[in-house]
Design a protein around this motif. Structure first.
Motif, short mmCIF file in Angstrom:
data_model
loop_
_atom_site.label_atom_id
_atom_site.label_comp_id
_atom_site.label_asym_id
_atom_site.label_seq_id
_atom_site.Cartn_x
_atom_site.Cartn_y
_atom_site.Cartn_z
N MET A 1 0.83 -1.21 0.00
CA MET A 1 0.00 0.00 0.00
C MET A 1 0.87 1.26 0.00
SD MET A 1 -3.27 -0.82 2.48
CE MET A 1 -2.31 -1.15 3.96
N TYR A 2 1.86 1.28 0.86
CA TYR A 2 2.76 2.43 0.95
C TYR A 2 3.47 2.66 -0.39
CZ TYR A 2 6.62 5.36 2.65
OH TYR A 2 7.54 6.37 2.81
N ARG A 3 3.93 1.58 -0.97
CA ARG A 3 4.64 1.66 -2.23
C ARG A 3 3.75 2.23 -3.34
NH1 ARG A 3 7.58 -3.71 -4.60
NH2 ARG A 3 8.75 -2.78 -6.30
N ALA A 4 2.51 1.73 -3.40
CA ALA A 4 1.58 2.19 -4.43
C ALA A 4 1.24 3.66 -4.26
CB ALA A 4 0.31 1.34 -4.39
N TYR A 5 1.03 4.07 -3.01
CA TYR A 5 0.64 5.46 -2.74
C TYR A 5 1.72 6.43 -3.18
CZ TYR A 5 -0.95 9.59 -0.21
OH TYR A 5 -1.37 10.86 0.11
N HIS A 6 2.98 6.09 -2.94
CA HIS A 6 4.07 7.01 -3.24
C HIS A 6 4.62 6.85 -4.67
CE1 HIS A 6 4.47 8.77 0.77
NE2 HIS A 6 4.21 7.57 1.25
N PRO B 1 7.27 9.68 9.96
CA PRO B 1 6.30 10.77 9.91
C PRO B 1 4.87 10.25 9.95
CG PRO B 1 7.20 10.36 7.72
CD PRO B 1 7.97 9.49 8.67
N GLU B 2 3.95 11.07 10.38
CA GLU B 2 2.54 10.72 10.35
C GLU B 2 2.07 10.55 8.91
OE1 GLU B 2 -0.18 10.35 12.55
OE2 GLU B 2 1.37 10.06 14.09
N ILE B 3 1.24 9.55 8.68
CA ILE B 3 0.72 9.37 7.33
C ILE B 3 -0.44 10.33 7.10
CG2 ILE B 3 1.47 6.97 7.20
CD1 ILE B 3 -1.38 6.11 7.70
N SER B 4 -0.65 10.71 5.87
CA SER B 4 -1.68 11.69 5.54
C SER B 4 -3.08 11.10 5.66
CB SER B 4 -1.46 12.19 4.11
OG SER B 4 -1.69 11.14 3.18
N PHE C 1 -3.98 9.05 2.59
CA PHE C 1 -3.49 7.68 2.59
C PHE C 1 -4.29 6.82 3.57
CE2 PHE C 1 0.42 4.79 3.48
CZ PHE C 1 -0.09 3.82 2.64
N LYS C 2 -4.57 7.36 4.76
CA LYS C 2 -5.35 6.61 5.75
C LYS C 2 -6.70 6.17 5.16
CE LYS C 2 -3.55 8.80 9.97
NZ LYS C 2 -3.89 9.69 11.10
N ASN C 3 -7.33 7.07 4.45
CA ASN C 3 -8.62 6.75 3.86
C ASN C 3 -8.51 5.59 2.88
OD1 ASN C 3 -11.47 7.32 3.21
ND2 ASN C 3 -10.65 7.98 1.23
N GLN C 4 -7.43 5.56 2.12
CA GLN C 4 -7.25 4.50 1.12
C GLN C 4 -6.87 3.16 1.77
OE1 GLN C 4 -5.61 5.54 -2.85
NE2 GLN C 4 -4.98 7.45 -1.86
N ILE C 5 -6.23 3.21 2.93
CA ILE C 5 -5.84 1.97 3.62
C ILE C 5 -7.08 1.14 3.94
CG2 ILE C 5 -4.94 1.05 5.79
CD1 ILE C 5 -2.82 3.26 5.72
N TRP C 6 -8.09 1.76 4.54
CA TRP C 6 -9.26 0.97 4.91
C TRP C 6 -10.04 0.54 3.68
CZ3 TRP C 6 -14.26 2.02 3.73
CH2 TRP C 6 -14.64 3.34 3.45
N ILE C 7 -10.00 1.34 2.61
CA ILE C 7 -10.66 0.93 1.35
C ILE C 7 -10.00 -0.34 0.81
CG2 ILE C 7 -11.05 1.56 -1.06
CD1 ILE C 7 -11.34 4.47 -0.15
#
Length: 295
Positions: free
Chosen positions: A13-18, A76-79, A82-88
């Motif tokens: 997920m982290y990789r895809a987001y960035h 760092p705190e995640i945005s 990104f948090k919204n997309q994690i649960w999706i």
């Protein structure tokens, strides 16, 4: 031979987001992590695994935070985006009936470690999709470290060529050099080359201390002064064998793809137009056995 892919879902997920620019979904919100995550998963499916499972980091702080309050404190705190997309992503994985595990107090690495140890057998190749070096201790004749985005597979020979010692020694090496990404200190003033030399000779830090008089005076001084820190670092890096996964069998991890369900959720519900072509090609691949390009 059968194939099992174990995916570090949190890393994916982290990789895809960035890696991807903003991609607007049907709701008008950014969905780049969602789109990128499933695109990478489908690329794994192109290898036609027999078994597949996603491991998530737990939703709370871990047992390591109880041991060392500064564990991962430098991250760092995640945005909120990104948090919204994690649960999706996590909800879609469940809706698609993909095998997945998330266990409070543990990290994805602990889940991957436990699963690989519990289900490994002579008839199954296990491919671990993760960035974390501590998992490389699992590498053996049937367990491989994989990075499908680069089409790279690390087996035992490649690992030894890269590090100069056996995979089982990687935890002690990382304890010496520390892990900046997790804020694990290691031993100050001992660099990678010195750590590599020590581990290639002794493998385990216990063995280093048993033979401490053989170590050069300057390195010996650092090791003796920072012995407690070194062993604390190792305990933070060591992975847990999770009790809840002890009875897990490899047949519990069979990959079963409902192509119509995939199309309904990814194309119709989320609005990923390219999903239809990807899923159709994936269906043809699984039905014909021919190697086709999904993208």
């Amino acid at each position: 031979m059968q194939k099992l892919y174990i995916l570090d879902g949190s890393w994916y997920m982290y990789r895809a987001y960035h890696a991807l620019p903003e991609i607007t979904g049907k709701t008008g919100e950014n969905m780049n992590a969602v789109f990128g995550f499933f695109r990478m998963v489908f690329k794994l499916f192109q290898n036609r695994p027999d078994f597949f499972v996603v491991a998530w980091d737990g939703p709370t702080k871990t047992l390591r935070h109880q041991q060392y309050a500064e564990y991962k404190a430098n991250r760092p705190e995640i945005s909120d985006d990104f948090k919204n997309q994690i649960w999706i992503i996590k909800n879609i994985v469940k809706d698609l009936n993909m095998n997945c595990y998330e266990i409070p107090w543990y990290e994805a690495d602990d889940i991957i470690y436990s699963i690989a140890n519990n289900v490994k057998n002579e008839n199954t190749q296990i491919f671990i999709e993760s960035l974390d070096k501590d998992l490389k201790q699992l590498i053996d004749k049937n367990i491989f470290f994989s990075d499908s985005s680069k089409a790279e597979i690390t087996d035992r020979d490649r690992f030894v060529w890269e590090f100069g010692f056996e995979p089982k020694c990687i935890v002690d090496y990382l304890a010496l050099v520390g892990d900046a990404s997790d804020n694990v200190p290691g031993v100050k003033w001992i660099g990678k080359k010195t750590a590599q030399d020590l581990i290639s000779k002794y493998c385990y830090i216990d063995e280093i201390y048993k033979n401490i008089d053989e170590v050069s005076a300057s390195v010996r001084e650092k090791l003796l002064e920072q012995k407690e820190t070194l062993f604390n670092s190792k305990s933070l890096i060591q992975l847990y064998q999770i009790d809840e996964l002890q009875e897990l069998k490899i047949d519990n991890l069979k990959l079963e793809i409902d192509f119509d369900l995939y199309r309904e959720i990814l194309k119709n519900k989320l609005g990923f137009k390219s999903a239809e072509n990807i899923i159709d090609n994936l269906r043809k691949l699984y039905q014909s056995g021919e190697q086709l390009s999904l993208f």
